[in-house]
Design a protein around this motif. Structure first.
Motif, PDB file in Angstrom:
ATOM      1  N   ASN A   1       0.809  -1.217   0.000  1.00 25.56           N
ATOM      2  CA  ASN A   1       0.000   0.000   0.000  1.00 25.56           C
ATOM      3  C   ASN A   1       0.843   1.268   0.000  1.00 25.56           C
ATOM      4  OD1 ASN A   1       0.945   0.407   2.588  1.00 25.56           O
ATOM      5  ND2 ASN A   1      -0.959  -0.172   3.598  1.00 25.56           N
ATOM      6  N   ASN A   2       2.158   1.135   0.124  1.00 27.84           N
ATOM      7  CA  ASN A   2       3.092   2.261   0.118  1.00 27.84           C
ATOM      8  C   ASN A   2       2.754   3.308   1.173  1.00 27.84           C
ATOM      9  OD1 ASN A   2       4.615   1.105  -1.868  1.00 27.84           O
ATOM     10  ND2 ASN A   2       3.597   2.196  -3.519  1.00 27.84           N
ATOM     11  N   LYS A   3       2.194   2.882   2.284  1.00 31.21           N
ATOM     12  CA  LYS A   3       1.955   3.763   3.426  1.00 31.21           C
ATOM     13  C   LYS A   3       2.956   3.384   4.513  1.00 31.21           C
ATOM     14  CE  LYS A   3      -2.853   4.561   2.334  1.00 31.21           C
ATOM     15  NZ  LYS A   3      -4.240   4.398   2.732  1.00 31.21           N
ATOM     16  N   ASN A   4       4.206   3.552   4.186  1.00 32.38           N
ATOM     17  CA  ASN A   4       5.303   3.120   5.048  1.00 32.38           C
ATOM     18  C   ASN A   4       5.580   4.161   6.118  1.00 32.38           C
ATOM     19  OD1 ASN A   4       5.647   0.837   3.392  1.00 32.38           O
ATOM     20  ND2 ASN A   4       6.699   2.112   1.912  1.00 32.38           N
ATOM     21  N   GLN A   5       4.650   4.325   7.019  1.00 32.37           N
ATOM     22  CA  GLN A   5       4.760   5.381   8.010  1.00 32.37           C
ATOM     23  C   GLN A   5       5.546   4.968   9.247  1.00 32.37           C
ATOM     24  OE1 GLN A   5       0.619   6.190   8.445  1.00 32.37           O
ATOM     25  NE2 GLN A   5       0.521   7.387   6.580  1.00 32.37           N
ATOM     26  N   ASN A   6       5.934   3.721   9.352  1.00 29.92           N
ATOM     27  CA  ASN A   6       6.657   3.256  10.527  1.00 29.92           C
ATOM     28  C   ASN A   6       8.080   2.865  10.223  1.00 29.92           C
ATOM     29  OD1 ASN A   6       4.434   3.516  12.290  1.00 29.92           O
ATOM     30  ND2 ASN A   6       3.572   1.643  11.452  1.00 29.92           N
TER      31      ASN A   6
ATOM     32  N   VAL B   1      14.160  14.520  -6.556  1.00 36.88           N
ATOM     33  CA  VAL B   1      13.696  13.806  -5.364  1.00 36.88           C
ATOM     34  C   VAL B   1      12.883  14.759  -4.495  1.00 36.88           C
ATOM     35  CG1 VAL B   1      14.496  12.664  -3.250  1.00 36.88           C
ATOM     36  CG2 VAL B   1      15.639  12.203  -5.435  1.00 36.88           C
ATOM     37  N   GLU B   2      11.797  14.249  -3.915  1.00 38.19           N
ATOM     38  CA  GLU B   2      10.947  15.074  -3.054  1.00 38.19           C
ATOM     39  C   GLU B   2      11.604  15.234  -1.682  1.00 38.19           C
ATOM     40  OE1 GLU B   2       6.428  15.279  -1.200  1.00 38.19           O
ATOM     41  OE2 GLU B   2       6.899  13.734  -2.678  1.00 38.19           O
TER      42      GLU B   2
ATOM     43  N   PRO C   1      10.969   6.498  -3.909  1.00 37.25           N
ATOM     44  CA  PRO C   1       9.807   6.363  -4.795  1.00 37.25           C
ATOM     45  C   PRO C   1       8.593   5.675  -4.154  1.00 37.25           C
ATOM     46  CG  PRO C   1      11.794   5.875  -6.013  1.00 37.25           C
ATOM     47  CD  PRO C   1      12.200   6.007  -4.563  1.00 37.25           C
ATOM     48  N   ASP C   2       8.794   4.861  -3.113  1.00 35.57           N
ATOM     49  CA  ASP C   2       7.683   4.225  -2.407  1.00 35.57           C
ATOM     50  C   ASP C   2       7.237   5.038  -1.198  1.00 35.57           C
ATOM     51  OD1 ASP C   2       7.595   2.146  -4.192  1.00 35.57           O
ATOM     52  OD2 ASP C   2       8.315   0.614  -2.802  1.00 35.57           O
ATOM     53  N   ARG C   3       7.791   6.230  -1.049  1.00 37.20           N
ATOM     54  CA  ARG C   3       7.475   7.178   0.031  1.00 37.20           C
ATOM     55  C   ARG C   3       7.960   6.716   1.402  1.00 37.20           C
ATOM     56  NH1 ARG C   3       5.539  11.745  -1.444  1.00 37.20           N
ATOM     57  NH2 ARG C   3       4.454  12.277   0.470  1.00 37.20           N
TER      58      ARG C   3
END
Length: 108
Positions: free
Chosen positions: A48-53, A75-76, A96-98
């Motif tokens: 899901n590319n919600k790699n918040q941890n 790059v952001e 790229p996967d945030r």
């Protein structure tokens, strides 16, 4: 690191870390740099590319030069290089996967 697009993410890290692993495998790549091993893998499940941890941190010699390189690569950037009270100069950006990536330098 798990990803849906091994080639894209591996190419990003090879470019940013200036490492060539001689692979273009779309399922699994291992990137080596001195004592560090970064493995990028697609285990077949949808991410899901919600790699918040998760975040990765790398020590670099010249953070200002790395910042300029990342900007040129498009790059952001999350936070520009800034000297911290503990003596390190830190910056952060997204892959790229945030995933959040930190670069730090102790040679200011």
């Amino acid at each position: 690191m798990l990803t849906n697009d091994v080639v894209r993410l591996a190419n990003f890290y090879k470019l940013v870390l200036e490492i060539e692993n001689g692979s273009n495998d779309n399922v699994h790549q291992t990137i080596l740099s001195e004592e560090t091993m970064l493995t990028i893998y697609n285990d077949g499940s949808q991410k899901n590319n919600k790699n918040q941890n998760i975040c990765l941190a790398f020590t670099v010699n010249d953070i200002d030069a790395e910042y300029e390189k990342l900007v040129k690569l498009g790059v952001e950037i999350i936070k520009k290089p800034k000297l911290r009270p503990w003596g390190a100069k830190n910056m952060s950006f997204y892959d790229p996967d945030r995933n959040v990536i930190y670069f730090r330098s102790f040679n200011n």
